[in-house]
Design a protein around this motif. Sequence first.
Motif, PDB file in Angstrom:
ATOM      1  N   ASP A 150       0.843  -1.255  -0.233  1.00  0.00           N
ATOM      2  CA  ASP A 150      -0.043   0.013   0.074  1.00  0.00           C
ATOM      3  C   ASP A 150       0.985   1.131  -0.036  1.00  0.00           C
ATOM      4  N   ARG A 151       2.089   1.177   0.583  1.00  0.00           N
ATOM      5  CA  ARG A 151       3.064   2.406   0.657  1.00  0.00           C
ATOM      6  C   ARG A 151       3.449   2.770  -0.894  1.00  0.00           C
ATOM      7  N   MET A 152       3.970   1.810  -1.412  1.00  0.00           N
ATOM      8  CA  MET A 152       4.293   1.699  -2.663  1.00  0.00           C
ATOM      9  C   MET A 152       3.291   2.166  -3.494  1.00  0.00           C
ATOM     10  N   LYS A 153       2.040   1.647  -3.563  1.00  0.00           N
ATOM     11  CA  LYS A 153       0.915   1.977  -4.403  1.00  0.00           C
ATOM     12  C   LYS A 153       0.560   3.791  -4.070  1.00  0.00           C
ATOM     13  N   GLY A 154       0.601   4.180  -2.936  1.00  0.00           N
ATOM     14  CA  GLY A 154       0.530   5.742  -2.771  1.00  0.00           C
ATOM     15  C   GLY A 154       1.484   6.404  -3.187  1.00  0.00           C
ATOM     16  N   ILE A 155       2.812   6.058  -3.653  1.00  0.00           N
ATOM     17  CA  ILE A 155       3.742   7.036  -4.095  1.00  0.00           C
ATOM     18  C   ILE A 155       3.394   6.899  -5.541  1.00  0.00           C
ATOM     19  N   ILE A 156       3.128   5.569  -6.146  1.00  0.00           N
ATOM     20  CA  ILE A 156       3.267   5.744  -7.741  1.00  0.00           C
ATOM     21  C   ILE A 156       1.764   5.889  -8.286  1.00  0.00           C
ATOM     22  N   LYS A 157       0.695   6.074  -7.683  1.00  0.00           N
ATOM     23  CA  LYS A 157      -0.497   6.189  -7.739  1.00  0.00           C
ATOM     24  C   LYS A 157      -0.710   7.369  -9.041  1.00  0.00           C
ATOM     25  N   ASP A 158      -1.412   7.057 -10.139  1.00  0.00           N
ATOM     26  CA  ASP A 158      -2.028   8.124 -11.073  1.00  0.00           C
ATOM     27  C   ASP A 158      -0.366   8.584 -11.603  1.00  0.00           C
ATOM     28  N   ALA A 159       0.017   7.870 -12.213  1.00  0.00           N
ATOM     29  CA  ALA A 159       1.033   8.303 -13.177  1.00  0.00           C
ATOM     30  C   ALA A 159       0.761   8.470 -14.620  1.00  0.00           C
ATOM     31  N   ASP A 160       1.362   9.133 -15.301  1.00  0.00           N
ATOM     32  CA  ASP A 160       0.990   9.195 -16.756  1.00  0.00           C
ATOM     33  C   ASP A 160       1.610   7.918 -17.614  1.00  0.00           C
ATOM     34  N   ALA A 161       2.538   7.212 -17.086  1.00  0.00           N
ATOM     35  CA  ALA A 161       3.141   6.138 -17.635  1.00  0.00           C
ATOM     36  C   ALA A 161       3.812   5.267 -16.736  1.00  0.00           C
ATOM     37  N   TYR A 162       3.568   3.780 -16.748  1.00  0.00           N
ATOM     38  CA  TYR A 162       4.484   3.112 -15.788  1.00  0.00           C
ATOM     39  C   TYR A 162       5.283   2.013 -16.560  1.00  0.00           C
ATOM     40  N   VAL A 163       6.241   1.767 -16.213  1.00  0.00           N
ATOM     41  CA  VAL A 163       7.163   0.551 -16.452  1.00  0.00           C
ATOM     42  C   VAL A 163       7.064  -0.434 -15.525  1.00  0.00           C
ATOM     43  N   PHE A 164       5.945  -1.489 -15.426  1.00  0.00           N
ATOM     44  CA  PHE A 164       5.765  -2.099 -14.365  1.00  0.00           C
ATOM     45  C   PHE A 164       6.158  -3.618 -14.569  1.00  0.00           C
ATOM     46  N   GLU A 165       6.694  -4.218 -13.429  1.00  0.00           N
ATOM     47  CA  GLU A 165       7.091  -5.452 -13.435  1.00  0.00           C
ATOM     48  C   GLU A 165       5.854  -6.624 -13.914  1.00  0.00           C
ATOM     49  N   SER A 166       6.038  -7.432 -14.642  1.00  0.00           N
ATOM     50  CA  SER A 166       5.210  -8.826 -15.045  1.00  0.00           C
ATOM     51  C   SER A 166       5.942  -9.811 -15.281  1.00  0.00           C
ATOM     52  N   ASN A 167       6.502 -10.317 -14.375  1.00  0.00           N
ATOM     53  CA  ASN A 167       7.758 -11.261 -14.242  1.00  0.00           C
ATOM     54  C   ASN A 167       7.549 -12.544 -14.919  1.00  0.00           C
ATOM     55  N   HIS A 168       6.508 -13.464 -14.275  1.00  0.00           N
ATOM     56  CA  HIS A 168       6.171 -14.599 -14.405  1.00  0.00           C
ATOM     57  C   HIS A 168       4.708 -15.009 -14.541  1.00  0.00           C
ATOM     58  N   ASP A 169       4.397 -16.221 -15.262  1.00  0.00           N
ATOM     59  CA  ASP A 169       3.275 -16.906 -15.032  1.00  0.00           C
ATOM     60  C   ASP A 169       3.579 -17.851 -14.078  1.00  0.00           C
ATOM     61  N   VAL A 170       2.331 -17.823 -12.992  1.00  0.00           N
ATOM     62  CA  VAL A 170       2.615 -18.698 -11.848  1.00  0.00           C
ATOM     63  C   VAL A 170       2.516 -20.201 -12.433  1.00  0.00           C
ATOM     64  N   GLN A 171       1.845 -20.592 -13.126  1.00  0.00           N
ATOM     65  CA  GLN A 171       1.791 -22.142 -13.650  1.00  0.00           C
ATOM     66  C   GLN A 171       3.122 -22.351 -14.382  1.00  0.00           C
ATOM     67  N   MET A 172       3.364 -21.449 -15.298  1.00  0.00           N
ATOM     68  CA  MET A 172       4.654 -21.834 -16.043  1.00  0.00           C
ATOM     69  C   MET A 172       5.940 -21.916 -15.200  1.00  0.00           C
ATOM     70  N   LEU A 173       5.915 -21.311 -13.849  1.00  0.00           N
ATOM     71  CA  LEU A 173       7.115 -21.343 -13.168  1.00  0.00           C
ATOM     72  C   LEU A 173       6.867 -22.451 -12.210  1.00  0.00           C
ATOM     73  N   ARG A 174       5.640 -22.800 -11.740  1.00  0.00           N
ATOM     74  CA  ARG A 174       5.625 -23.982 -11.047  1.00  0.00           C
ATOM     75  C   ARG A 174       5.850 -25.359 -11.864  1.00  0.00           C
ATOM     76  N   MET A 175       5.797 -25.253 -13.046  1.00  0.00           N
ATOM     77  CA  MET A 175       5.923 -26.482 -14.052  1.00  0.00           C
ATOM     78  C   MET A 175       7.226 -26.718 -14.570  1.00  0.00           C
ATOM     79  N   GLY A 176       7.850 -25.576 -14.382  1.00  0.00           N
ATOM     80  CA  GLY A 176       9.035 -25.316 -15.074  1.00  0.00           C
ATOM     81  C   GLY A 176      10.488 -26.204 -14.498  1.00  0.00           C
ATOM     82  N   ARG A 177      11.451 -25.843 -15.167  1.00  0.00           N
ATOM     83  CA  ARG A 177      12.655 -26.737 -14.688  1.00  0.00           C
ATOM     84  C   ARG A 177      13.452 -26.200 -13.604  1.00  0.00           C
TER      85      ARG A 177
END
Length: 263
Positions: A150-177
């Motif tokens: 929530d602290r991070m959200k308060g700082i980054i809220k309502d920006a014109d643009a975001y470069v936002f982490e979307s690192n992994h698909d949980v199922q791919m990670l769980r089933m991966g090597r």
Amino acid sequence: MLHFSVLASGSTGNAFYVEADGHSFLVDAGLSGKQMESLFSSIDRDIKNLSGILVTHEHSDHIKGIGVLARKYKLPIYANEKTWQAMDGLIGKVDTEQKFSFEMETVQSFNGLSIESFGVSHDAAEPMFYVFHYQGKKLVLITDTGYVSDRMKGIIKDADAYVFESNHDVQMLRMGRYPWSIKRRILGDFGHVSNEDAALAMCDVIGDRTKRIYLAHLSQDNNMKDLAKMSVTQTLEKKDMPVGEQFELLDTDPKTPTILTEL
């Protein structure tokens, strides 16, 4: 105006460029010096003109080229004290006059460009990312965090643009090597944000002025661009935030910079 480009983003190396009001900064340099020079050439910019390098944390995919670039181009480097200590021995010798302090939860201004640092949850000494403010525009860079508080959200809220982490698909990670120890690290509170969790966090911070969201730091082994975009889109649209109307989702790449964009 404020211009920016995601030069490289992914598990093999990360770098971000921003310029405004006569100043330009590189955030991280997680590729070799030669690769960084090639990336700058792709956006028609010269590393020698940088005002400095901002460091987020000491992992190799964020600092690999920092020492080489700093020595070759005599660039200032900004990092917090714990990150400086953690980088000792990892980036080679850097002259004292090139070392600058940028502590967490502080703001530094360069003419009209203000840069705000904020802490994230990652398994590094004192990881932090940045918000860029210029003439009423707000640009957020947030990757390498196990969750978005929530602290991070308060700082980054309502920006014109975001470069936002979307690192992994949980199922791919769980089933991966990967061995379970690494999977547990990635899935944990000090790891990386999944596609779905990234989208849920976006739901809480997207504002009326948000126009662009770049999906960043995708795992080479546990994600794909189309999958990340589909997963994030589905979650946002379930929350009545249709992609492509007020804002758009955009890809980043580990080797090819995004177009130099104006806010």
